[in-house]
Design a protein around this motif. Structure first.
Motif, PDB file in Angstrom:
ATOM      1  N   LYS A   1       0.843  -1.203   0.000  1.00 52.62           N
ATOM      2  CA  LYS A   1       0.000   0.000   0.000  1.00 52.62           C
ATOM      3  C   LYS A   1       0.875   1.249   0.000  1.00 52.62           C
ATOM      4  CE  LYS A   1      -4.168  -1.727   2.201  1.00 52.62           C
ATOM      5  NZ  LYS A   1      -4.132  -2.792   3.213  1.00 52.62           N
ATOM      6  N   ILE A   2       2.112   1.078   0.505  1.00 55.90           N
ATOM      7  CA  ILE A   2       3.039   2.206   0.640  1.00 55.90           C
ATOM      8  C   ILE A   2       4.381   1.789   0.027  1.00 55.90           C
ATOM      9  CG2 ILE A   2       4.355   3.596   2.317  1.00 55.90           C
ATOM     10  CD1 ILE A   2       1.965   3.049   4.309  1.00 55.90           C
ATOM     11  N   ILE A   3       4.986   2.704  -0.734  1.00 57.46           N
ATOM     12  CA  ILE A   3       6.340   2.453  -1.235  1.00 57.46           C
ATOM     13  C   ILE A   3       7.240   3.621  -0.819  1.00 57.46           C
ATOM     14  CG2 ILE A   3       7.815   2.183  -3.273  1.00 57.46           C
ATOM     15  CD1 ILE A   3       5.606   0.643  -4.641  1.00 57.46           C
ATOM     16  N   VAL A   4       8.293   3.300  -0.091  1.00 56.58           N
ATOM     17  CA  VAL A   4       9.267   4.317   0.315  1.00 56.58           C
ATOM     18  C   VAL A   4      10.392   4.322  -0.716  1.00 56.58           C
ATOM     19  CG1 VAL A   4      10.824   5.102   2.144  1.00 56.58           C
ATOM     20  CG2 VAL A   4       8.684   3.943   2.744  1.00 56.58           C
ATOM     21  N   LEU A   5      10.598   5.476  -1.344  1.00 51.84           N
ATOM     22  CA  LEU A   5      11.624   5.610  -2.382  1.00 51.84           C
ATOM     23  C   LEU A   5      12.867   6.189  -1.740  1.00 51.84           C
ATOM     24  CD1 LEU A   5       9.245   7.065  -5.094  1.00 51.84           C
ATOM     25  CD2 LEU A   5      10.124   4.723  -4.981  1.00 51.84           C
ATOM     26  N   LEU A   6      13.908   5.370  -1.654  1.00 55.97           N
ATOM     27  CA  LEU A   6      15.127   5.777  -0.946  1.00 55.97           C
ATOM     28  C   LEU A   6      16.089   6.441  -1.933  1.00 55.97           C
ATOM     29  CD1 LEU A   6      15.467   2.468   1.091  1.00 55.97           C
ATOM     30  CD2 LEU A   6      14.786   4.683   2.035  1.00 55.97           C
ATOM     31  N   GLY A   7      15.990   7.749  -2.023  1.00 48.66           N
ATOM     32  CA  GLY A   7      16.932   8.512  -2.840  1.00 48.66           C
ATOM     33  C   GLY A   7      16.475   8.786  -4.258  1.00 48.66           C
ATOM     34  N   SER A   8      17.301   9.556  -4.936  1.00 52.25           N
ATOM     35  CA  SER A   8      16.970  10.099  -6.245  1.00 52.25           C
ATOM     36  C   SER A   8      16.785   9.026  -7.322  1.00 52.25           C
ATOM     37  CB  SER A   8      18.097  11.057  -6.639  1.00 52.25           C
ATOM     38  OG  SER A   8      17.964  11.441  -7.960  1.00 52.25           O
ATOM     39  N   THR A   9      17.639   8.013  -7.310  1.00 54.33           N
ATOM     40  CA  THR A   9      17.555   6.982  -8.361  1.00 54.33           C
ATOM     41  C   THR A   9      16.217   6.247  -8.285  1.00 54.33           C
ATOM     42  OG1 THR A   9      19.942   6.719  -8.338  1.00 54.33           O
ATOM     43  CG2 THR A   9      18.679   4.909  -9.279  1.00 54.33           C
ATOM     44  N   ALA A  10      15.809   5.903  -7.078  1.00 54.26           N
ATOM     45  CA  ALA A  10      14.521   5.227  -6.916  1.00 54.26           C
ATOM     46  C   ALA A  10      13.384   6.161  -7.330  1.00 54.26           C
ATOM     47  CB  ALA A  10      14.347   4.766  -5.470  1.00 54.26           C
ATOM     48  N   LEU A  11      13.446   7.398  -6.870  1.00 54.23           N
ATOM     49  CA  LEU A  11      12.382   8.375  -7.179  1.00 54.23           C
ATOM     50  C   LEU A  11      12.231   8.565  -8.692  1.00 54.23           C
ATOM     51  CD1 LEU A  11      10.402  10.668  -6.379  1.00 54.23           C
ATOM     52  CD2 LEU A  11      12.379  12.200  -6.263  1.00 54.23           C
ATOM     53  N   LYS A  12      13.326   8.837  -9.370  1.00 51.79           N
ATOM     54  CA  LYS A  12      13.254   9.172 -10.795  1.00 51.79           C
ATOM     55  C   LYS A  12      12.852   7.971 -11.651  1.00 51.79           C
ATOM     56  CE  LYS A  12      16.359  13.135 -10.713  1.00 51.79           C
ATOM     57  NZ  LYS A  12      15.501  14.161 -11.285  1.00 51.79           N
ATOM     58  N   ASN A  13      13.311   6.800 -11.274  1.00 51.02           N
ATOM     59  CA  ASN A  13      12.963   5.630 -12.079  1.00 51.02           C
ATOM     60  C   ASN A  13      11.550   5.126 -11.835  1.00 51.02           C
ATOM     61  OD1 ASN A  13      15.275   4.571 -13.835  1.00 51.02           O
ATOM     62  ND2 ASN A  13      16.302   5.132 -11.924  1.00 51.02           N
ATOM     63  N   ILE A  14      11.017   5.416 -10.657  1.00 46.13           N
ATOM     64  CA  ILE A  14       9.663   4.935 -10.357  1.00 46.13           C
ATOM     65  C   ILE A  14       8.609   5.993 -10.695  1.00 46.13           C
ATOM     66  CG2 ILE A  14       8.101   4.080  -8.545  1.00 46.13           C
ATOM     67  CD1 ILE A  14      10.326   2.110  -9.017  1.00 46.13           C
ATOM     68  N   LEU A  15       8.841   7.227 -10.283  1.00 45.96           N
ATOM     69  CA  LEU A  15       7.792   8.247 -10.477  1.00 45.96           C
ATOM     70  C   LEU A  15       8.060   9.166 -11.669  1.00 45.96           C
ATOM     71  CD1 LEU A  15       6.777   9.299  -6.863  1.00 45.96           C
ATOM     72  CD2 LEU A  15       5.678   7.659  -8.384  1.00 45.96           C
TER      73      LEU A  15
END
Ligand code: URA
Length: 187
Positions: free
Chosen positions: A116-130
């Protein structure tokens, strides 16, 4: 897409879709509760993770574990994985073709876990997922909802090792996650 964990893991063990396969000791598949409410997504394995085949076992991971303990969260409750499953040389950021080659595996993990929740740890995770339009400095600490999943971008734990000031923000972001777990459980 695989509908079972064993086949998915085996396919990654055999994967040669990008150049990172050439130097891996172990793939770092993912670990934790396969029915977790919360999934944590990092960037990619470092030297310790490559050696052990488990995400976030090195210094950054140990710091993250301390935050979990301080907040009364249990690491085993979460499912933890990375954007890329093989270690980039000298811990560099995964290149675009490497992240792209690996993302379907992560999507498959998300489909199997159904968090239900995804924690994006840092820029690489953020940019590739969102999406590339997001920047970690602005996005961190804010909830973003997409397709009934709540995303919380925050600092990568390795950033906390370099900058003490980020620790409090990381802590506050995880506190937000803890509150959200409780709110969603009440629904
Ligand atoms: N950094 C990451 O992004 N992932 C790990 O598993 C370890 C360090």
């Amino acid at each position: 897409m695989y509908d079972n964990w064993e086949e998915l893991e085996q396919s990654i063990k055999n994967c040669t879709k990008c150049k990172l396969c050439q130097n891996r000791t172990n793939i770092v598949f993912g670990t934790g509760n396969k029915k977790a409410t919360v999934m944590m997504i990092g960037e990619g394995p470092g030297a310790d993770e490559d050696k052990e085949g488990i995400p976030f076992v090195g210094k950054a991971g140990q710091l993250m574990n301390k935050a979990f303990i301080g907040l009364g969260l249990k690491r085993e409750e979460f499912y933890i994985a990375n954007i890329v499953k093989c270690r980039p040389p000298s811990n560099r950021v995964p290149e675009q073709d490497e992240a792209q080659a690996c993302l379907d595996y992560l999507r498959n993990q998300v489909i199997l876990v159904k968090p239900k929740i995804i924690v994006l740890l840092g820029s690489t995770a953020l940019k590739n997922i969102l999406g590339k339009e997001y920047g970690i400095t602005n996005a961190r600490g804010t909830w973003i909802e997409r397709k009934q999943i709540w995303y919380m971008p925050t600092w990568h734990p390795a950033a906390l090792l370099r900058d003490e000031n980020k620790k409090i923000e990381f802590w506050n972001d995880l506190k937000e996650v803890k509150n959200k777990i409780n709110t969603l459980a009440e629904k």
